[in-house]
Structures are given as structure tokens and as C-alpha cells.
Design a protein around this motif. Structure first.
Motif, PDB file in Angstrom:
ATOM      1  N   HIS A   1       7.103 -26.167  16.805  1.00 23.30           N
ATOM      2  CA  HIS A   1       5.864 -26.827  16.386  1.00 23.30           C
ATOM      3  C   HIS A   1       4.875 -27.004  17.530  1.00 23.30           C
ATOM      4  O   HIS A   1       5.246 -27.390  18.631  1.00 23.30           O
ATOM      5  CB  HIS A   1       6.204 -28.209  15.815  1.00 23.30           C
ATOM      6  N   PHE A   2       3.616 -26.689  17.265  1.00 18.36           N
ATOM      7  CA  PHE A   2       2.531 -27.121  18.148  1.00 18.36           C
ATOM      8  C   PHE A   2       1.255 -27.219  17.340  1.00 18.36           C
ATOM      9  O   PHE A   2       0.823 -26.246  16.739  1.00 18.36           O
ATOM     10  CB  PHE A   2       2.351 -26.159  19.325  1.00 18.36           C
ATOM     11  N   ASP A   3       0.666 -28.381  17.329  1.00 20.90           N
ATOM     12  CA  ASP A   3      -0.587 -28.613  16.624  1.00 20.90           C
ATOM     13  C   ASP A   3      -1.665 -28.871  17.669  1.00 20.90           C
ATOM     14  O   ASP A   3      -1.737 -29.944  18.262  1.00 20.90           O
ATOM     15  CB  ASP A   3      -0.422 -29.809  15.676  1.00 20.90           C
ATOM     16  N   GLU A   4      -2.496 -27.868  17.875  1.00 15.88           N
ATOM     17  CA  GLU A   4      -3.490 -27.916  18.952  1.00 15.88           C
ATOM     18  C   GLU A   4      -4.459 -29.088  18.824  1.00 15.88           C
ATOM     19  O   GLU A   4      -5.080 -29.491  19.808  1.00 15.88           O
ATOM     20  CB  GLU A   4      -4.256 -26.579  18.924  1.00 15.88           C
ATOM     21  N   SER A   5      -4.573 -29.629  17.615  1.00 17.64           N
ATOM     22  CA  SER A   5      -5.580 -30.680  17.411  1.00 17.64           C
ATOM     23  C   SER A   5      -5.262 -31.976  18.162  1.00 17.64           C
ATOM     24  O   SER A   5      -6.096 -32.874  18.216  1.00 17.64           O
ATOM     25  CB  SER A   5      -5.731 -30.974  15.912  1.00 17.64           C
ATOM     26  N   ILE A   6      -4.069 -32.063  18.724  1.00 15.77           N
ATOM     27  CA  ILE A   6      -3.771 -33.285  19.498  1.00 15.77           C
ATOM     28  C   ILE A   6      -4.429 -33.270  20.871  1.00 15.77           C
ATOM     29  O   ILE A   6      -4.550 -34.312  21.527  1.00 15.77           O
ATOM     30  CB  ILE A   6      -2.241 -33.511  19.707  1.00 15.77           C
TER      31      ILE A   6
ATOM     32  N   THR B   1       5.199 -36.676  19.042  1.00 19.13           N
ATOM     33  CA  THR B   1       4.746 -35.789  17.958  1.00 19.13           C
ATOM     34  C   THR B   1       5.922 -35.099  17.285  1.00 19.13           C
ATOM     35  O   THR B   1       6.021 -35.041  16.057  1.00 19.13           O
ATOM     36  CB  THR B   1       3.778 -34.730  18.517  1.00 19.13           C
TER      37      THR B   1
ATOM     38  N   LYS C   1       7.571 -35.358  13.419  1.00 18.56           N
ATOM     39  CA  LYS C   1       7.892 -34.232  12.539  1.00 18.56           C
ATOM     40  C   LYS C   1       9.334 -34.346  12.024  1.00 18.56           C
ATOM     41  O   LYS C   1       9.609 -34.039  10.864  1.00 18.56           O
ATOM     42  CB  LYS C   1       7.725 -32.894  13.278  1.00 18.56           C
TER      43      LYS C   1
ATOM     44  N   HIS D   1      10.343 -36.986   8.884  1.00 20.34           N
ATOM     45  CA  HIS D   1       9.391 -36.296   8.037  1.00 20.34           C
ATOM     46  C   HIS D   1       8.986 -37.108   6.813  1.00 20.34           C
ATOM     47  O   HIS D   1       9.548 -38.168   6.537  1.00 20.34           O
ATOM     48  CB  HIS D   1      10.049 -35.001   7.570  1.00 20.34           C
TER      49      HIS D   1
ATOM     50  N   GLN E   1      13.548 -25.707  10.658  1.00 21.52           N
ATOM     51  CA  GLN E   1      12.728 -26.706  11.346  1.00 21.52           C
ATOM     52  C   GLN E   1      13.590 -27.844  11.881  1.00 21.52           C
ATOM     53  O   GLN E   1      13.390 -28.310  12.995  1.00 21.52           O
ATOM     54  CB  GLN E   1      11.674 -27.270  10.386  1.00 21.52           C
TER      55      GLN E   1
ATOM     56  N   TYR F   1      13.234 -28.375  15.749  1.00 21.71           N
ATOM     57  CA  TYR F   1      12.563 -29.583  16.240  1.00 21.71           C
ATOM     58  C   TYR F   1      13.494 -30.415  17.120  1.00 21.71           C
ATOM     59  O   TYR F   1      13.054 -31.044  18.085  1.00 21.71           O
ATOM     60  CB  TYR F   1      12.067 -30.434  15.071  1.00 21.71           C
TER      61      TYR F   1
ATOM     62  N   PRO G   1       0.980 -26.101  24.982  1.00 23.71           N
ATOM     63  CA  PRO G   1       0.315 -27.412  25.016  1.00 23.71           C
ATOM     64  C   PRO G   1      -0.240 -27.746  26.400  1.00 23.71           C
ATOM     65  O   PRO G   1      -1.367 -28.232  26.526  1.00 23.71           O
ATOM     66  CB  PRO G   1       1.436 -28.383  24.619  1.00 23.71           C
TER      67      PRO G   1
END
Lengths: 375, 375, 375, 375
Positions: C105-110, C137, C141, C144, C153, C157, C218
Motif C-alpha cells: 500500500h501507498f497512498d500518495e495523498s498523505i 497508515t 489499513k 479495516h 493484503q 500489510y 513515500p
């Protein structure tokens, strides 16, 4: 309220070192009723037997049990967990292709020497000694030579060691897409009517590696060996009383706890008849019970590749010439015959069919009773 | 009586050199109705679409067809024939794991330059030129560079080349064990009511590799690019009229020619509405048609491993807290909780569930509509 | 002699209820050296990394370790034990086809909100807070929502949670039949020379689901976000010092403890360079180290089905026009061309090839460096 | 230059209707030398025999051939093309698990009636009539009853029909990871020295479903049946001259055309000895040829799950107590024994080992000669 014990049996190891284990539940009988062994899910996709054992445990703990009962769900921890795509690849070892229910042991050569030793002994002694011999034999197989055992043998022999301790053995299976049916040794035909199962296969005294055969063939061969010497030793007597069945509960890849309750009651009807449980609550249903001999249980292999619309209903006689299925062959549309109706030239009872609509030429399409009769 | 042509399209080769082929059926329209592309069985186990194409061919050859129609059964000859055990491993390439319906092509960067060239042109010209551009683009992908194409791309691109020639595209699939449902682009919502399908998923303008997206996203993006320049170019106008659907026909691993006839008629109802066929015989049924947006179509992953008794019925709203399924865990019997009921804290409509009773922790158990509404 | 701790991490459950577990080994550093995370065998057939971790444990317990080190063999207990025939089906979830190393997982919006909060803070604070943010973060996840996590996942994770606690991350893989090669982020190019690995792939700041990307992207994005604001924050400074590599150890389906010892020493050479271990015993070998950018790492797909005699040797430049392989097509013998030589029109370095001689048209035959250079 | 003919034999159909075909090459002999049947690749992953047939065709077309020769590469079009992950799942039918090389036919009950009819006839007549009987018998099996044939039987019987027309039969296989070895009927031991194969297994007169057995057992049983009547009928006479071998060419999943040329020459050395080809160019190499009886060819099953570093070299005697392999068990590191050395308490020659490093408890690890001797 009956107490039961629970044990976790170690039957193998995976590459990661993960232990392969099987739960074993045991009721100790209050009287001298016959002992019983029931297992489920030796084939990975045939899961409904686990639900039947669940319902049996729920019911048995609230009744008076006269003989020892051992119940083993999830009998095959490799098959149970092996997926290929969404389905469970459970009929055979994924490495070798060997059917998990063809790995049990019986070496007929133990019979004759044993019979020689038994001349003049009473039936109870013979029964006790032969039981011990079979347990000892399977323990020797488990305590193997330097070359070892296969994965499947290690699992099968440990289950068989438990089964040999019982008088009555039930191995819970299912077909692919299937009606309920029962594999019953020919000599135990009378017992078939105590199950709520409308189709019975009568099987001969031939060992082909399955658990039911591995547990009844030795006794049957023993009876025959005595008979050859003119000695009567009856395995259907109340003293010896040995029976083994493979119970096919319906279709694979399905759990239905409500249907499982019905099947549990059907098994209790048989156990009540055998005086394993002290109750009169469980009576077999009235139904037409069809039977045929194993030699008349025919596999029908697809005469062509294609996509199958299965038409014949299970469990009812299908007249000669009536369609079993129709096969779609879109590659032939426009310049050949895109639809083929398949039928047989004799009356049959369809019992089960293949699990998928897509078949190769030669895929086992249906299994049917021929030359059937009512019990 | 309409004539149709049949062609065998070569889409690849196996290790033995065996050719992978796909049959292609074509009706040449009598008038200027929209052209149609219908394919089936891109996922190997999802066979029912072949039966629907069979019934469509049977019906279409006896009616007046105004637009060109191309029908492609057995779209994926690798997936169609790939068995693991009794079932067909058909959702993904068995070598790579890539989903066969995620290999189509769309490169959004072609849109802007094209729009620049089109300023001032009329809609018919734009429509014609963009269709040619998409066909040319996919042909360039097929006429690949020295490094080649994957097995799945070679199949998908050849199908896509056919699909780009059509105005209306139907990709026939099924769920695992599933109700009928329709993937419909948001802009084509009005068309959903012409199918006899009670559940519609409204999907946004996002390309994720599937055929429906690969054929409608380019047009939708084109419309949006014109709109950004203040130019109206409507893909729902009678002149342009581009729609693509994924039609989920029910459960996989099944052929039912009778149900297929109903589904063929449902498709003809849509084609009649679009003036592809010159008849008024096919009217959609009256039914409650539920819909939800793709973002509200939720997968529910099993919170534990175990054996599942699926309880929730498809297609009807299920109140918050009502059980979806119960999971049997015989390993917990006697010293834990052997039976777990699963539910959600909101109202949903169950649409499909997993194909097997045996699930790992994290297996996709159900897919459900949330925040649903009626069309 | 260093002490290490051992923990068994629970990462899932199978249908039988069998727990999926992963062993975790930890050394607590004696000083303030960087912390390290090393895992192996995320892909089931890629087992050699377990042997390297064995040798690392044997060596590390006898040296002075300055930073915390976490080692995780058998990272994927599903893949590790999943056989189809004799081989391990380990690149993807057998149910879904999803590659096990594309589920991190990586959500760039952080990034952007975090950077806003950090303006004016010192590098050490930023480093500490961002590490905490990433751990938090991934824990969110894992904890959940009601719809759950996939099997993969849940495993990925939990591994990622461990990896985020480290500065330096090594994910041990292998190719199918393969030379040793290293996936290295472009900014960490200098570190590649400390490994005894002759081929390095320089990878950009693009997250595609793999562990190395999930742990370096990240930080790299963070550095870039600061740079856009004109603030210098260097992830290669001694204070921050973040690097992640995928180490490809050679071919799959093989354990060689002697080669593993060499590879363990190569990793120690890198760790020594980074001051994780207080020794000067481990120096990189002198060798030509080739590199290319990821965009120049080309897969070559078989232009035909057939049976492949792989000819090109790994690791050495192969001139344009020289044969990579020849493909046998016995079905063409007598009336076609039974033998085809395959070559490319540019110089390449072959890095790996397919694991089997039998290929379909479109099977990935070779992966090669193009536009390569020496480090 | 010899001419050969090529025929494409239809052996089945897949679900899509795709034909399963096998190419058959035939040389018509110039004289009265024995006739020969050579096939390859009945097991899908055992591909090297195709390359040997390629080299044989290349060589044979340039020499003088005195007997008819039939060559069949790609003998099993299902197995050849069946992938699971990157490897070929080729030992067994993926639907049923049945080993493709256990589906040939021999019904011993045909022998005695045939012998009764032959009393007083000369050897040539007996040879001709028995050959015809075997061909007729297999043709009756192919022209099956209403219940049909399995997919594998339909393939096997068609190959067997060709094989029964020959005097000398070679079935080209490979082991998993393996040395070259030869399955040779005990009575044909003298012929083993004409092959450049250092290990020979001497097999008894027991039919277990394989092609070699299906072609030599009938003749051997015939010879024995005559002998029981005191009549000499020798199948090793120049007139009858019947031999069948399974030739194990090395490891599976590999094509090497250069090694195939050597193996083709080794086969020609045998054919020259048998006067099938009119040349003296092909002489067997001088080498130590080890042999053992089939009963002494032992499978060694892994005593534990784990990851295997195979240590023993093939083809050389390994002293009692010397390690065959060591098994890594990282789950035991720190609180158990992570490394186990496996050995046997007698001298053996390792012939082949399992194809993967990952093994379950009970996986067949090695096959070894015990009680071996030199030919």
C-alpha cells in the motif's frame, strides 16, 4: 448430556513446516453397543460431511450413547485447503495425481495364517484378535522402513488406525453434482434401508484402496477363509457386526446446515437400529430405495468435446432413448451440427454428473444405475 | 431469412503448435441501423454467453436486420479449455495470473490531438474518423515491435479490432454464483431498462482494461474533450450512438439453452430499441430494476477461514444486520465457536457470491449493491 | 554473541481453520546504526532467500550489530505451500491471480498535508514523524472497514508494517531461470556497488504495488514535495538514509546453502557500508557491474508457440542478430520450418528466461537489458 | 535419401471443439529389418524426446533403412499444452489425476485361447497372428461400447495401435531432475548395452498400464504360455524379436538439441544392432553400465516438510551414511533444528530427484538403485 473429548492429530507437514492436523472427537459409550467411526472431507471439495458431523455432535451430546463413537471432520488437511482458481482441487494429491481415497491399506496375505491360528477359538476371541491384528498391521505401516511413506499414506493410515478400532464405519463423501447415494457391501444390504438415501450401490469383496473397502474387506475375506475350511464365522452376527459405508451426501463445494441436520438424523436412524444410541426417536423415511450392483454402475464418457446442458434429473428412471444431455458446439454452427442430444439405449437412473458444463471428448459426463432394482 | 458468414480467426498458438482459433459470425445489415458486436466466454468458465449467441443466431437469421452484427462465441480458446480438476480455470492466464478481461487497450493521449484536427468538422465525419483512428491504433498494437505481445494481448486486441468497428458492444459474462446484472456506462442509463436484467451497475469514465471500457471510454473522453473546448459532440445522438455493456448472465460453469433463449430475447429487446432489427416483437419485461454506482458496489471479504453456508438470496434488499452467511469452523468445536453468522450494518442487495463453500480469510465472499436505487 | 528474538506472526487462516504464520527474527542493535528489514519468499517458488536468511542469522549472531535488524523468511505461507504438480505455484494468489508482490500500500495523498505540517521542523523530526505516519497508515489499513481485506493484503500489510519501521529494506526474490540482479531506486545507485551482483535495474519513483516501492516511494515523494517548496530534505543524508532493494538471487525452485553463504556475505558488505554492523570483514568483489533503467528492461515475448532451446548466456552482452533461442516445431517437420532461430536487432544483456521449454505464442521468453551501461 | 510420410492423427476434442492431433512420421523400410515405433512426450513436461525425434528424422532420411519406422512426437496434445503457472502439468490428466502413462491396455485372458489355436503352427505364423490379434483387440477397444472411452484411453489406444504394428518400441520420457536411464524388460538385458545410457532398470513381466509393458508383456506372456505346454516359442529369436523400452533422457522442462543429437545416435546404435538401418556408423560408447531390478529401485519419501538442498550426484554409487540432501527448516531456527541431513544406511545410486526444493512430508525426494550391479 454426553461428554466428548477432542484431540488434534498430527498427520504431516508442509514445505514451510506448517503442521497438518485433523481434529478427532470421541464419545465414550455408556454400554456395550457397537463402536462407530465417522469421517468427512477426505476429498477436499466434499465438505458437506463436516456439517453433518457438526449436527451429529449437536444431537449426540444430548442423548444416551451405548457404544464408543469417533468423529473426524476435515480428514484431509491438504485437500481441504488446496485451491486452483475458486474451486477446491480435492480429489487427488496435487503433486502426484493419486486419488486421496485410494491410499488405504489391506494386504490379504494376513488372512490365511490368522485363520490357521484361530481354529477352535470362539467368535469373540477371533473378533478381538483380528481387530488387534489389523490395528497392529497398520501401525507397522506407519512405523515405516527407511524409505518412508507418501504424504497421502501418512494421512490415510492414521485415519485407518482409528477406523479399525470401530465396528461400524461411515466415510462421508459427496459426488460432483449429485443425488444422495450409498456404497454398501453386498452382505450389509439389509442396513441400507435405515438410511434416508434413495440409491444404494452394492459392492463386492474387492479392495481398491478406499476406506470402506479397507475396513470391511478384511472381515469379509476372513469370513470366506473360515467358510473354505467349513467353519462358520459370521461378520453380520450381533457379536461381530462389521459394516462400512461410503455415504454420498449430494453435491460438492456446498455447505447446507439444514440439509446436514436431515442427514445427521438419517445416520442416527442407522445407529439406533444398531443399538449404538439408546433411543427410538429416529426412524427411516418411507421411500423407494433403488439399488444396483457396482458392475452395473456405469460411467458415461462424453462422445465429443463441447458445452453441456445437463437434462436428465437425478434419481428417477430415465427411459431408453430419452436425452441425458445436449451438447452445444458453436464451432459447428453454420457448417455442421451445433447441437447434439445424448441418450442411452437402455433404461438407467442418473445418479450424478460432471461438475462443469465444459467437457473434453472422454470426460466422465454421467454416472448411472443400470439393471437397477428396488430394495 | 438472413444470410450470415462464418470466419475462423487465428489468435495464437500453443506449445505443440496447435492453433488457437475463434469463430466469427457476421450478418450484413439491410439498412443503416447501428452496427453491433457481441462476444462471449472471454473468461473460460463463463460459458452461458455461448448459448445466448446460439439462440441469437437462431432468431436473427429469421428476422430483418438493419445494421451489421458480429457475434463471437468462444472468444478465448486458452481459457475455454483450461481445466484444473473438474472446473475451468478461466478468469486469468494460467501462466501469468493476469485477468483475461484486463488486457484490452486504450491510450487516452490520442484524444487531444484528434480533437484539434476535428474542429469545424461535422459529427458524422468525426464519428467516422475517430472509429478509423481506434481501429488503426489497435492494428498498430497488433503489428507490434520486436519485443512482441503477450498471449492475452494478442487475443484481446484481435477481438477489440472487431469491436471497434461496431457502435454497440455487448460482452457476455457471468458471475461465479450470481444473479443477472448489467455493467452500464453512466451516460447510457436509459438503455438499461430495455434489458430483462434487474440489477444495473453504473460505471464511470475510467479505463481499467475491460472490453466495455475499451470501447466506450474513448468516445466518452472524446465527448468530454470537445466539451472542454465548448463544442458539443454527443455520443448518445442518433448519429454517433455508442454504447457498451458487460452483461452478466448468471452463474458460471453452466449451460442452459432455455434460459439462454430468454436472455437472447432480452438482448433483442435492446437491439429493437436501437433499430438494429426491424421488428416490434421484443419488449422488455416489467420489473423493478435496481441500480448503484460502481463505487457503491462492494466486495465483502471473509473475516475468517472456514466453510460457508451462503444464506442471503440474490437480488432482494437485505436489511442491516440480517445474515449474509454462516461460517462453520469445526476445528473450534468443543473449545471455541464453531458457527459464525456474518452480516453488514447497512442495507444491501447481494448480487453474487463465491463459487465454493471453502474460503480462506480474505476470500471475496459476496458482492453487494449499497446505496442502491431504482431506475 | 548477539541475542535475537523470535516471534510467530499470525497472517491469516485457511478454510480448515489452519493458521497462516510467519516467523520473525529480530536483533536489537547495540548502537545507533540504521535499522534493517529483510524478508524472503513472498513468491512461493522463490525459496533461496530463506537460505540466505539462514546464513545471515548464522553470521550476524557472531558479530557486533549497531542497528536493529528484522529478518522474515517464509514471508508468504500460502504461496510457499501451494503446489500444482511438482512445482510451486507461487507468483500469484491461486484463487484470484493477483501477484503477491503487487498488494502493498501507498497512498500518495498523505504527502502534501504532511509537508505542510512540517515546514520549519528539523530533518530528524520530519524523519521520525513521517515514519510514524506510514506505520499509522498501514495499521489503519489492517484495522479495516466492515468490508474487509483480501488474503494477500492481510499478509502484505503486516509485512509492510514491519518494513516501515526500518531504514533499509531488502526483499529477497529470484527470477524463473535467472542471473543475479538488483532492483535499485535511481537515487541509491551508489549503493549498488556494495552488492556482489553484476546487474542493476534503476527504478523510478513510481509505485506499482511492490514492497521496495512501497517503502522508498513515500520518502522519495516526500523529498520531492519539499523540493517543490524550495526546502531541502535529503533522504540520502546520514540522518534520514532510506533505501529499499529487491534482490534477485538467481533461479527459483532451488535451495543452495553454499551459494546462500556468498549472498549473505554480499548483503553484509552492504550493511557494513551502511554502518549497520561494526566490522570491516565484508568487502564487495571487483566485477563489472552493468545497469539499465527500468524503461530499458525489456520483456521479449515468444513470436510463436513451440519448444525452446534457450541459447543466450546470462549476464554477458549479446550482439545484435546473435540467437537468443531456437524454437522447435515438430508439427512443421516435413511440410514447414521445424526450427526457428530468434534474435534481436540490438545489443542486449539477457538477464532471465522462462522456466519451461514449452511456450505459447506470447509467453515471456527472456528479459533483457537494453541501452545498458556500467556502474 | 529416404522418403517419409507425414500424417496428422486425430485423438480427441476439447470443450471448444478444438481438435487434439498428433503428427505421425513414417519411413517404409527397404528390406525385411524389424519394424520400429518411437514416441515422445506422453507426459507433458517431458519434451526432450521431441528433439530426439527431430534429430532422428534428420539422420534417418540420409541413411538406408531396412525396416519400417514410425515416429510420433507430441504424443499427448492435452498434456503438452497444459500449464499451471510457468510449468507444464503433464504427468496426469488435470481433470482426473490419472497418470497418462497408465492408460494403455492389456487383457491377459486373450493369451490362453490364442495359444490353444496355435499348437503346431510355425513361429512366423504365430508371430503374425498374435500381432494381428493385438491390433484387433485394441481396435475393438477404440470402437467402444455405448458408455465410451476416457480422454486418456482414446489417446493411449490410438498410440498403442501404432505401437503394436512394430517389433521394437521406444517410449521417450524424462525424469523430473534426472540422469539418463533405461527401463528394459529382464529378457532384453543384452540390448541395454547398445544404448549410451549408464543406468538400466530390469523390469519383470507385470503389466501396470505403461506403453512398454503393454507392448512387451503380451509377447512375454505368450512365450510363457507356450513354455507351460512344453513348446518353445522365443520372443528374442531373430524371427520374433520383440523388445520395448522406456528411455529416460534426463530432466523434464528442457530442450537441448545438441544433447538430443547424442541421444539420437545412441538410439541408432541400438537400431543398427537390430539391423533396422544398414550402416556401421553407430557404435555404443564404452562406459560402466549399472543395473538393478525394479523391485530394488526405491523411492525415498521425505521424512519431513521443508526446503531441500539436493546434495547427492546422480549416477555414482553413494556410500551408506553419506548425505543425499539437507533440508532447511527456518521455522525451527532459534528453538529447534533448522538443518537436517538425510542419508540411507546402504549404498545406493541416486538416479533422479524431485523437481522442486519445496517438499511436503512424504514427497518423493529421490529415486535410487539399491542392490545394483554392472551389466
Amino acid at each position: 448430556m454426553m461428554k466428548f473429548s477432542k484431540e488434534v492429530m498430527h498427520v504431516g507437514e508442509m514445505a514451510s513446516g506448517a503442521a497438518l492436523t485433523v481434529p478427532v472427537y470421541r464419545f465414550k459409550g455408556l454400554g456395550d453397543g457397537p463402536s462407530v467411526y465417522i469421517q468427512a472431507n477426505m476429498h477436499g471439495a466434499e465438505v458437506q460431511g463436516n456439517a453433518v458431523i457438526f449436527q451429529l455432535l449437536e444431537l449426540l451430546r444430548n442423548m444416551e450413547i451405548m457404544g464408543d463413537i469417533t468423529l473426524v471432520p476435515y480428514a484431509n488437511p491438504v485437500g481441504c485447503n488446496h485451491k486452483n482458481g475458486e474451486y477446491t482441487l480435492g480429489r487427488f494429491d496435487p503433486i502426484t495425481g493419486v486419488n486421496w481415497n485410494r491410499m488405504y491399506h489391506f494386504d490379504e496375505s494376513i488372512i490365511k495364517p490368522f485363520v490357521q491360528q484361530c481354529i477352535g477359538k470362539d467368535d469373540a476371541t477371533i473378533e478381538r484378535d483380528f481387530k488387534l491384528l489389523m490395528i497392529e498391521t497398520i501401525e507397522q505401516k506407519l512405523d515405516h522402513n527407511i524409505f518412508g511413506l507418501t504424504t497421502g499414506q501418512r494421512i490415510a493410515y492414521q485415519l485407518q488406525r482409528l477406523a479399525h478400532q470401530a465396528d461400524l464405519v461411515l466415510d462421508l463423501h459427496t459426488g460432483p453434482i449429485s443425488s444422495k447415494h450409498l456404497y454398501c457391501p453386498e452382505y450389509a444390504k439389509e442396513s441400507a434401508q435405515y438410511f434416508d438415501i434413495p440409491h444404494t450401490l452394492l459392492i463386492p469383496n474387492v479392495f481398491d484402496g478406499a476406506l470402506d473397502e479397507a475396513t470391511f474387506c478384511p472381515w469379509w475375506k476372513l469370513q470366506q477363509a473360515f467358510a473354505e475350511l467349513g467353519i462358520e464365522f459370521s461378520i453380520t452376527s450381533q457379536q461381530v457386526n462389521k459394516e462400512s459405508f461410503t455415504v454420498e451426501l449430494g453435491s460438492q463445494e456446498q455447505i447446507d446446515l439444514d440439509v446436514a441436520l436431515e442427514d445427521a438424523k438419517s445416520i442416527l436412524s442407522y445407529l439406533q437400529h444398531k443399538n449404538v444410541i439408546a433411543t427410538t426417536d429416529y426412524q427411516p423415511s418411507t421411500m423407494t430405495r433403488y439399488a444396483c450392483y457396482l458392475k452395473d454402475y456405469k460411467a458415461y464418457y462424453s462422445p465429443m468435446g463441447g458445452m453441456v446442458d445437463y437434462l436428465a434429473k437425478f434419481g428417477q428412471p430415465l427411459a431408453a432413448g430419452k436425452p441425458l444431455a445436449r451438447i452445444l458446439r458453436m464451432d459447428n454452427y453454420g457448417d455442421g451440427d451445433p447441437l447434439h442430444y445424448l441418450s442411452l439405449d437402455q433404461e438407467v437412473i442418473p445418479i450424478l454428473h460432471f461438475a462443469s458444463a465444459s467437457v473434453n471428448q472422454g470426460t466422465e459426463l454421467y454416472k448411472v444405475f443400470t439393471n437397477f432394482f428396488t430394495l
